[in-house]
Design an enzyme around this catalytic site. Structure first.
Site, PDB file in Angstrom:
ATOM      1  N   LYS A   4      -7.364  -4.778  -5.090  1.00  0.00           N
ATOM      2  CA  LYS A   4      -6.026  -5.114  -4.577  1.00  0.00           C
ATOM      3  C   LYS A   4      -5.907  -6.627  -4.415  1.00  0.00           C
ATOM      4  O   LYS A   4      -4.905  -7.228  -4.795  1.00  0.00           O
ATOM      5  CB  LYS A   4      -5.784  -4.420  -3.233  1.00  0.00           C
ATOM      6  N   THR A  32      -2.544   1.408  -4.680  1.00  0.00           N
ATOM      7  CA  THR A  32      -3.038   2.531  -3.881  1.00  0.00           C
ATOM      8  C   THR A  32      -4.347   3.068  -4.441  1.00  0.00           C
ATOM      9  O   THR A  32      -4.649   2.889  -5.627  1.00  0.00           O
ATOM     10  CB  THR A  32      -1.979   3.665  -3.828  1.00  0.00           C
ATOM     11  N   ASP A  54       0.863  -1.176   0.000  1.00  0.00           N
ATOM     12  CA  ASP A  54       0.000   0.000   0.000  1.00  0.00           C
ATOM     13  C   ASP A  54       0.907   1.236   0.000  1.00  0.00           C
ATOM     14  O   ASP A  54       2.099   1.125   0.282  1.00  0.00           O
ATOM     15  CB  ASP A  54      -0.862  -0.053   1.271  1.00  0.00           C
ATOM     16  N   ARG A  90      -0.869  15.369  -1.952  1.00  0.00           N
ATOM     17  CA  ARG A  90      -2.254  14.895  -2.043  1.00  0.00           C
ATOM     18  C   ARG A  90      -3.150  16.104  -2.264  1.00  0.00           C
ATOM     19  O   ARG A  90      -3.118  17.056  -1.477  1.00  0.00           O
ATOM     20  CB  ARG A  90      -2.664  14.186  -0.762  1.00  0.00           C
TER      21      ARG A  90
END
Length: 1136
Positions: free
Chosen positions: A798, A689, A418, A609
């Site tokens: 994932k 991610t 991750d 971000r």
């Protein structure tokens, strides 16, 4: 209000009588206080629900023995030895049933005690929970009862800091606004305070007497394990004919295991109890993972079983061939009885076959399983005791949740990690915000802590105009309002609570998301301070130090973006929306989109971000229409999520873009070094991610997953699905051409793919079967890429990626590492799952096989611990099979010299104790502490990990070599002793050696040879090795002297009396023992010398280097010491 009338009407329209029963299979009706509804309402149908007992234990007092024995005998080896033991009891076999019964009993008993103790601890923990007192409201009074006696429908009173005994719907709280604060640390590990809301129509019920008058029922879905999803509605019966229906969602549901905080007390009703609570449904047992070594062991076991059956068959056939001659069939000293003569030849042959099976059964090493279990269990403590894997900041050590996979840590080929909280710290720092193209950079703020030396705010661009000022303030207000942050007040020394509006830094923000805290703190530095939420009013302190109050009309949550409907003090309705650029930009119709988009992309490339903020003004009519749409969707019990999504799509449109924010999540300490080491060790590292591509790519460059020279291949859905798939084919063809045409030192490739493209790749196409090979094409690309980044991934995707790689033709060993609840599915899917004890809670750490405090600890865990574990257990497995072949093959050869009469070569005591006592401890200790290379070298040179990749030490050629070595040694022991007996059958006093002396001589050479073979394989010598290896040999000698030196009264035979002492009194016996040991060990030593000289592995080169280095250091140390003694007056010493 018109809106609420709609909801009442809707509730009636979807009443239970109106809906076909087959649609309602998945719902339950709960009557609050277990009271019948008033006459005229729907029919009262009492339903049976489980009580509130939690059962995590596996066994009860009554079923422990049968259930445990059944589980143990499902193992092939245990079941096989049970059959052998029963055969020995039923027919006349050459060895005593004790020889196979005792080791089996020991194995079964040890395992049963271990499992029984573990289950007793679970029972103890269950009882502590089930007998915990709770307060229930009954007939207007509070009574105290045990937690296990709670029933669905009971109303309970919970006080501050108490844990919820079952899943509850919140009815009312001690706070006026009907909210309560909860921590869910035991569920998802998040220690932050979450806000939950009481049902609007019951929040006025504040006493026990009030609840005695409440008549209501709850319709909700049947129990399911998703912690974050709940669909239901409450029907409240009043004097009116029609019940009032209100929607219930996850914001009303309090989960078992969570704790009440910052709220004096609450009243709530139980809806799921005992094993139906979401916590219990989430703690179901995980699927058993099996290591590659265990699979190899089982394959070898089958081979040895075939060898055993073939030996028994050969001996049975040869026995009847030999007995075809009447003279040999019945010697005078062993004539057959009449019963034996009359028995059918097939029955006699089958009995003889079973007898030979019993005689040779020791070739299957039952004690190997016990030794492996002990090695794994004890070996796992080395990870937990490792001080280098202790994190002082968290105060945590590495944890081992399952020791079954220790050796798998040395076999990893793919690492799936991750990003947020795993590679990065999940420690957000507000960097800047961009409003209408103007960029604001406040003082350095990190998780609520203002950095020292920061006094004012800086602006990069020139000041905005009057219109810009309005947008700027609206943007700052939006960020102050559009969040789920709570204000936590700390008491000062005087005991007076100081508020944040008095400019005293005595309050701080808490939230389940570090991003939100960083943003609200950032706004504080830019002049807008969020104060509190009180009675549905959010208070903000603006730049003029005025407190603004804005009414919170509705808090929504769609597509992970909190959306607020707020009535500002101006009297206008605003809909604020904050979310990812990919979600906001398509919904925007005006604003400085290009400037903001350019800044967002610039920040994403820098690895920040980003979030965008937009708003929309609503008229009263639009607001009421919004309420109506949402209420209709929320009251639905079937397909609520779909209906809500449709409602949100209608509401979330025509936004005006205000600006964007940028928050930095720093890389974890040594994350780049760890990834670089893993790649050097031959592992492929994938980052999975949910972040946007640009941010994730920047992190990948910073962590050295991608290098500047890496050629990046992008597979992202900027075009339609079909074009993406077409791109996939094109890219694959070009990539395959590149890889095949360029030399080995060609450009390394990196792949970036997003969740949407991945769905297209993995989706099976019904129309065109030619599209079925997209999965293979994708795998082909991934094989040729040194690193892969998957962004915008859903948690389930994932796990799908991990499963895809796991099931690829090569079947590589996979490892998944993450820190959040969204990584659990990936962790459970991979061969080895590692959780990080991060800020997103402990759910990942709890569901993992191993848990580590930081990502950097993965390096030592794999390159050192994993390497050692694999080396140790592979030697243990090969050695066990080797020593058992060497042990039982002489028995096979002996049958050719005793007329295939099933005569044992060894005494019963030797047969029983060979694996249990004489040869067990040295290999167990070797498998715990052997270090073939110094751990510092393993850390510095990750390429050594490649030497053990792909289960290289348990491949068939090596297995066959060990087996042949065992056969060779057995031939040497047997025929060496045989020729000795031929030439000197008499001792000095003229007494003849018997068959037990012959067997004891073979056994003595055997024990010494296999123990010394292990000593030759040992590189890391400590006093414990010396004690155990030489101690084992000494124990064998002392035992043999005692066993043969005393007449034991409990034995019905004394055939071993004086045998061992008599053998040692013969000079030739001593000579033969030494000679046979040397001859047995010689081929292995010669082979090692030749291989190390001509074809050394990297590991062997380093071992030679280490050895030379140690000798050089010793010489230098001695030489320097002598030099100092000789030239004591010299001040400047030259040392090498």
């Amino acid at each position: 209000m018109e809106c609420s009338q709609c909801s009442v009407h809707l509730g009636h329209a979807r009443g239970i009588n109106q809906i076909p029963s087959e649609n309602w299979v998945d719902t339950r009706t709960v009557y609050i206080g277990n009271k019948e509804p008033p006459p005229g309402a729907e029919a009262y149908i009492p339903q049976r629900y489980p009580d509130n007992r939690i059962i995590s234990s596996k066994y009860t007092f009554w079923n422990f023995f049968p259930k445990n024995l059944f589980e143990q005998f499902r193992r092939i080896a245990n079941f096989y030895f049970l059959i052998i033991f029963l055969v020995q009891l039923i027919i006349d076999t050459p060895t005593s049933p004790i020889t196979s019964g005792l080791p089996l009993f020991f194995v079964i008993t040890v395992t049963a005690i271990k499992q029984g103790y573990e289950d007793w601890l679970r029972h103890k923990a269950d009882n502590a929970i089930n007998q915990c007192p709770v307060h229930e409201v009954q007939h207007g009074k509070v009574i105290r009862k045990q937690s296990r006696k709670l029933r669905v429908g009971d109303v309970v009173l919970i006080k501050e800091d108490e844990t919820f005994p079952c899943d509850l719907i919140l009815l009312s709280t001690s706070r006026e606004d009907g909210t309560c604060f909860v921590t869910t640390a035991s569920l998802d590990g998040e220690s932050s305070h979450k806000t939950y809301y009481a049902v609007q129509d019951t929040k006025a019920f504040i006493t026990e007497e009030d609840f005695d008058t409440l008549q209501a029922s709850i319709e909700c879905e049947q129990p399911q394990p998703d912690l974050y999803k709940f669909v239901g509605r409450i029907n409240i019966y009043s004097d009116r004919n029609e019940p009032i229906a209100r929607p219930l969602g996850s914001e009303n549901l309090l989960l078992r295991g969570a704790t009440l905080k910052n709220t004096q007390h609450i009243y709530a009703v139980a809806i799921y109890t005992g094993m139906e609570t979401k916590m219990a449904l989430n703690y179901q047992s995980k699927s058993q993972k099996r290591s590659a070594v265990e699979k190899s062991m089982n394959a070898y076991l089958i081979v040895y079983l075939c060898i055993l059956i073939s030996k028994a068959l050969i001996n049975t056939v040869l026995k009847y061939v030999w007995q075809a001659d009447p003279d040999k069939d019945e010697p005078f000293y062993n004539q057959k009885t009449d019963t034996e003569r009359q028995r059918h030849i097939l029955i006699r042959a089958f009995t003889d076959f079973l007898a030979f099976m019993v005689l040779f059964n020791y070739i299957i090493p039952v004690s190997m399983y016990v030794t492996v279990e002990m090695q794994k269990f004890l070996g796992s403590y080395f990870i937990m005791w490792d001080d280098e894997m202790f994190d002082e900041e968290l105060g945590e050590r590495a944890q081992v949740n399952t020791s079954d996979l220790n050796e798998e840590l040395g076999q990893v080929e793919y690492v799936f990690t991750d990003k947020t909280g795993t590679l990065t710290e999940n420690n957000m720092e507000f960097i800047e915000c961009c409003v209408d193209g103007y960029v604001y950079v406040p003082d350095a703020i990190c998780n609520g802590q203002v950095m020292p030396g920061s006094t004012s705010m800086d602006m990069i661009d020139s000041s905005p105009g009057p219109g810009g000022k309005e947008s700027e303030e609206l943007f700052f207000r939006a960020l102050c309002l559009c969040h789920t942050v709570q204000v936590k007040e700390e008491e000062t020394v005087d005991g007076i609570k100081m508020g944040i509006h008095q400019n005293k830094a005595t309050s701080f923000y808490i939230s389940s998301s570090p991003d939100e805290v960083a943003l609200v703190e950032g706004m504080k530095r830019l002049g807008f301070t969020y104060l509190r939420l009180k009675d549905s009013h959010m208070e903000i302190l603006n730049r003029e130090d005025e407190v603004e109050s804005c009414k919170l009309m509705m808090l929504l949550s769609a597509n992970e973006e909190p959306v607020l409907t707020v009535w500002l003090s101006t009297g206008e309705y605003y809909l604020f929306c904050k979310g990812a650029d990919s979600s906001i930009f398509p919904r925007v119709i005006s604003g400085k989109v290009e400037q903001v988009k350019a800044r967002v992309e610039h920040n994403a490339v820098e690895g920040l971000r980003t979030l965008c903020v937009a708003y929309r003004k609503l008229s009263v009519a639009q607001y009421e229409e919004t309420c109506h749409l949402l209420n209709s969707a929320k009251l639905a019990l079937q397909d609520r999520d779909r209906k809500l999504a449709e409602a949100y799509d209608l509401i979330e449109k025509d936004f005006v873009l205000l600006g964007a924010t940028a928050v930095e999540d720093r890389l974890q300490d040594k994350a780049a070094d760890t990834i670089e080491s893993l790649q050097k060790a031959g592992m492929k590292v994938w980052v999975l991610t949910g972040d946007k591509m640009e941010t994730a790519a920047a992190t990948c460059y910073a962590s050295k997953l991608f290098r500047r020279s890496t050629q990046i291949l992008e597979l992202t859905t900027k075009r339609t699905e079909e074009q993406s798939l077409h791109d996939l084919k094109t890219v694959c063809v070009s990539l395959c051409v590149c890889v095949s045409s360029l030399s080995a030192d060609c450009v390394d490739y990196g792949l970036i793919i997003d969740g949407a493209t991945l769905s297209a790749v993995l989706k099976p196409s019904q129309e065109d079967s030619s599209q079925g090979n997209y999965k293979e094409i994708f795998l082909e690309i991934c094989r040729n890429c040194s690193a892969v980044l998957c962004c915008r991934m859903a948690p389930l995707q994932k796990a799908q990626i991990v499963k895809l790689i796991k099931s690829s033709p090569e079947h590589p060993i996979t490892l998944a590492i993450g820190d959040g609840a969204n990584d659990v599915s990936m962790i459970l899917e991979a061969h080895v799952g590692i959780g990080i004890m991060g800020k997103e809670g402990r759910q990942a750490a709890r569901n993992s096989d191993y848990a580590i405090p930081k990502f950097k600890h993965l390096k030592k865990m794999l390159l050192v611990h994993g390497h050692y574990y694999y080396i140790r257990i592979s030697e243990l497995v090969q050695y066990f099979f080797y020593k058992n072949v060497a042990f039982i093959f002489p028995q096979f050869l002996y049958q050719f010299f005793c007329g295939f009469s099933q005569q044992p070569l060894y005494d019963t005591a030797y047969l029983t104790l060979y694996n249990i006592s004489f040869t067990s401890l040295p290999i167990l200790l070797f498998s715990l502490i052997e270090q073939h290379i110094n751990m510092d070298i393993l850390k510095k040179d990750p390429s050594l990990y490649r030497d053990i990749a792909k289960n290289s030490l348990l491949r068939w050629p090596i297995f066959i070599y060990w087996t042949f070595l065992g056969v060779f040694d057995a031939v040497v022991f047997f025929f060496g002793s045989y020729f000795l007996f031929n030439n000197s059958t008499f001792t000095s006093n003229g007494q003849m050696f018997g068959n037990w002396t012959f067997g004891t001589l073979v056994f003595t050479v055997l024990v010494f040879t296999v123990t010394l073979k292990l000593a030759l394989d040992t590189h890391y010598w400590t006093w414990i090795n010396h004690f155990v290896i030489w101690g084992s040999l000494l124990f064998f000698v002392i035992f043999s002297l005692l066993w043969g030196g005393i007449i034991w009264p409990f034995l019905n035979y004394q055939r071993m009396y004086y045998v061992f002492i008599q053998m040692l009194s013969s000079g030739p016996a001593w000579l033969s023992i030494i000679l046979l040991i040397v001859i047995s060990l010689l081929p292995d030593v010669v082979k090692k010398v030749i291989c190390r000289a001509l074809w050394p592995t990297t590991t062997e080169r380093i071992q030679v280097g280490e050895h030379t280095h140690t000798h050089t250091n010793t010489y230098t140390h001695t030489h320097t010491h002598a030099h100092i003694m000789h030239r004591s007056t010299c001040l400047h010493l030259h040392t090498h």
